[in-house]
Design a protein around this motif. Structure first.
Motif, short mmCIF file in Angstrom:
data_model
loop_
_atom_site.label_atom_id
_atom_site.label_comp_id
_atom_site.label_asym_id
_atom_site.label_seq_id
_atom_site.Cartn_x
_atom_site.Cartn_y
_atom_site.Cartn_z
N TYR A 146 0.83 -1.30 0.07
CA TYR A 146 0.30 -0.27 0.03
C TYR A 146 0.79 1.21 0.00
O TYR A 146 1.63 1.53 0.89
CB TYR A 146 -1.07 0.01 1.38
CG TYR A 146 -1.99 -1.10 1.26
CD1 TYR A 146 -3.23 -1.05 0.71
CD2 TYR A 146 -1.57 -2.31 1.73
CE1 TYR A 146 -3.95 -1.96 0.83
CE2 TYR A 146 -2.65 -3.27 1.99
CZ TYR A 146 -3.70 -3.13 1.41
OH TYR A 146 -4.61 -4.21 1.54
N THR A 147 0.69 1.90 -0.98
CA THR A 147 1.62 3.37 -1.14
C THR A 147 0.88 4.22 -1.87
O THR A 147 -0.22 4.25 -2.41
CB THR A 147 2.69 2.98 -2.07
OG1 THR A 147 3.75 4.04 -2.04
CG2 THR A 147 2.40 2.42 -3.58
N THR A 148 1.11 5.50 -1.43
CA THR A 148 0.68 6.66 -1.92
C THR A 148 1.66 7.45 -3.07
O THR A 148 1.18 8.53 -3.48
CB THR A 148 0.64 7.82 -0.96
OG1 THR A 148 1.84 8.19 -0.46
CG2 THR A 148 -0.45 7.25 0.21
N ASP A 149 2.36 6.59 -3.65
CA ASP A 149 3.25 7.23 -4.90
C ASP A 149 2.34 7.38 -6.00
O ASP A 149 2.76 8.19 -6.84
CB ASP A 149 4.34 6.00 -5.11
CG ASP A 149 5.30 5.89 -4.29
OD1 ASP A 149 5.60 7.09 -3.39
OD2 ASP A 149 5.88 5.00 -4.12
N ASN A 150 1.14 6.54 -6.52
CA ASN A 150 0.40 6.90 -7.59
C ASN A 150 -0.84 7.61 -7.28
O ASN A 150 -1.85 7.17 -8.02
CB ASN A 150 0.16 5.53 -8.32
CG ASN A 150 1.50 4.76 -8.44
OD1 ASN A 150 2.43 5.32 -9.08
ND2 ASN A 150 1.44 3.33 -8.40
N LEU A 151 -0.94 8.49 -6.44
CA LEU A 151 -2.16 9.19 -6.13
C LEU A 151 -3.51 8.33 -6.04
O LEU A 151 -4.22 8.19 -6.88
CB LEU A 151 -2.32 10.36 -7.03
CG LEU A 151 -1.11 11.51 -7.19
CD1 LEU A 151 -1.49 12.37 -8.42
CD2 LEU A 151 -1.21 12.15 -5.91
N PRO A 152 -3.54 7.54 -4.91
CA PRO A 152 -4.61 6.77 -4.77
C PRO A 152 -5.79 7.46 -4.89
O PRO A 152 -6.15 8.60 -4.31
CB PRO A 152 -4.26 5.91 -3.49
CG PRO A 152 -3.62 6.85 -2.63
CD PRO A 152 -2.68 7.66 -3.67
N SER A 153 -7.03 6.73 -5.25
CA SER A 153 -8.52 7.17 -5.15
C SER A 153 -8.73 7.28 -3.65
O SER A 153 -7.98 6.66 -2.66
CB SER A 153 -9.30 6.27 -5.80
OG SER A 153 -9.33 4.92 -5.52
N ALA A 154 -10.16 7.71 -3.47
CA ALA A 154 -10.72 7.76 -2.17
C ALA A 154 -10.54 6.07 -1.56
O ALA A 154 -10.51 5.89 -0.57
CB ALA A 154 -12.11 8.44 -2.07
N THR A 155 -11.28 5.45 -2.24
CA THR A 155 -11.24 4.04 -1.91
C THR A 155 -9.80 3.09 -1.56
O THR A 155 -9.80 2.51 -0.71
CB THR A 155 -12.00 3.05 -2.84
OG1 THR A 155 -13.27 3.81 -3.22
CG2 THR A 155 -12.27 1.68 -2.49
N GLU A 156 -9.09 3.63 -2.46
CA GLU A 156 -7.64 2.94 -2.11
C GLU A 156 -7.10 3.60 -1.09
O GLU A 156 -6.36 3.06 -0.42
CB GLU A 156 -6.77 3.43 -3.41
CG GLU A 156 -7.12 2.43 -4.63
CD GLU A 156 -6.45 2.70 -5.77
OE1 GLU A 156 -6.44 2.07 -6.81
OE2 GLU A 156 -5.79 3.93 -6.03
N MET A 157 -7.26 4.95 -0.61
CA MET A 157 -6.78 5.61 0.59
C MET A 157 -7.26 5.03 1.73
O MET A 157 -6.76 4.86 2.80
CB MET A 157 -7.07 7.19 0.52
CG MET A 157 -6.57 7.85 1.48
SD MET A 157 -4.74 7.76 1.83
CE MET A 157 -4.21 8.94 0.55
N ASP A 158 -8.53 4.76 1.79
CA ASP A 158 -9.23 3.96 2.88
C ASP A 158 -8.60 2.68 3.26
O ASP A 158 -8.36 2.36 4.04
CB ASP A 158 -10.85 3.60 2.59
CG ASP A 158 -11.68 5.01 2.44
OD1 ASP A 158 -11.00 5.93 2.98
OD2 ASP A 158 -12.71 5.03 1.95
N ALA A 159 -8.43 1.90 2.10
CA ALA A 159 -7.61 0.72 2.17
C ALA A 159 -6.17 0.90 2.73
O ALA A 159 -5.65 0.05 3.60
CB ALA A 159 -7.55 -0.19 1.02
N LEU A 160 -5.48 1.89 2.18
CA LEU A 160 -4.23 2.16 2.79
C LEU A 160 -4.11 2.43 4.39
O LEU A 160 -3.52 1.85 5.22
CB LEU A 160 -3.53 3.41 2.09
CG LEU A 160 -1.84 3.69 2.44
CD1 LEU A 160 -1.49 4.10 1.16
CD2 LEU A 160 -2.12 4.75 3.43
#
Length: 241
Positions: free
Chosen positions: A31-45
């Motif tokens: 789980y990384t923020t390198d690729n500007l995650p979406s809101a759902t991906e940020m929740d998972a992170l």
């Protein structure tokens, strides 16, 4: 003058062995923020960060750090700073530091922050000295600023347990989530704190008493059964010849 970190020799563990296995379900997801995650991906992170630091046993709504989550979502802090905030939170301190000695707390932090178990007692002693001299904040800062953490996770990746599976082995290492958060020294203090209602001696006395009562009850049951059988003529009455 602060005491420098003692030198210790890294041992050969799973995360230090060259990997040749095919990626599968047991390979940790990154789980990384390198690729500007979406809101759902940020929740998972964020959920993955809580699972890594607090583990599933401590993932309660009361332990959430809402301000840190908001800062991470808006880009005000990095994932590494978010991890630092979780480890230094009052909830993490109460659940892990207050119930352990320095040695066990060092093991927990190395597992959850660096994603591996300690190499040896010398490493445990070395980090315990840092914890004793610099406090929790200084100790966590040293871990997050270490070359090992920066090389494996950097500023934007959530820490994870590295390489649980070793090739040519039927079973991998035990997940850190299944390890008790406190050591035996805290468990041994429970009777003195009143959390265990009886000690071993009281337990043995009560157990012996129960065995005596069970024996007496069994004997009475046998006598009653024989009396009934004799009364109905199913068991010959014993008398003189």
């Amino acid at each position: 003058m602060s005491i420098p970190l003692l030198e210790y020799t890294p041992s050969s563990q799973n995360q230090r062995v060259v990997s040749f296995e095919i990626p599968g379900d047991e390979k940790p997801r990154i789980y990384t923020t390198d690729n500007l995650p979406s809101a759902t991906e940020m929740d998972a992170l964020i959920l993955a960060a809580y699972r890594q630091i607090f583990h599933e046993q401590q993932m309660l709504s009361s332990n959430r750090q809402i301000i840190l989550e908001s800062q991470l979502r808006t880009g005000m802090i990095t994932v590494r700073e978010f991890i630092r905030g979780l480890v230094l939170s009052d909830s993490f301190r109460r659940l892990n530091y207050d119930v352990n000695n320095n040695y066990r707390f060092v093991e927990i932090c190395v597992q959850r922050v660096l994603g591996r178990r300690i190499y040896s007692d010398r490493e445990k002693f070395a980090w315990s000295i840092v914890l004793a001299t610099k406090g929790i904040a200084g100790f966590i800062t040293e871990l997050l600023n270490s070359e090992e953490y920066l090389d494996n996770f950097g500023d934007h990746t959530v820490p994870f347990q590295r390489r649980r599976i070793l090739p040519q082995r039927s079973r991998g290492e035990l997940p850190f989530e299944r390890m008790a958060r406190y050591d035996t020294d805290y468990r041994d203090q429970l009777p003195r704190r009143g959390y265990i209602p009886m000690n071993l001696q009281t337990f043995l006395r009560s157990r012996n008493r129960d065995l005596v009562l069970l024996t007496i009850g069994s004997g009475l049951a046998v006598i009653a059964t024989l009396s009934l059988l004799t009364y109905f003529g199913l068991f010959p009455q014993i008398g003189p010849y």
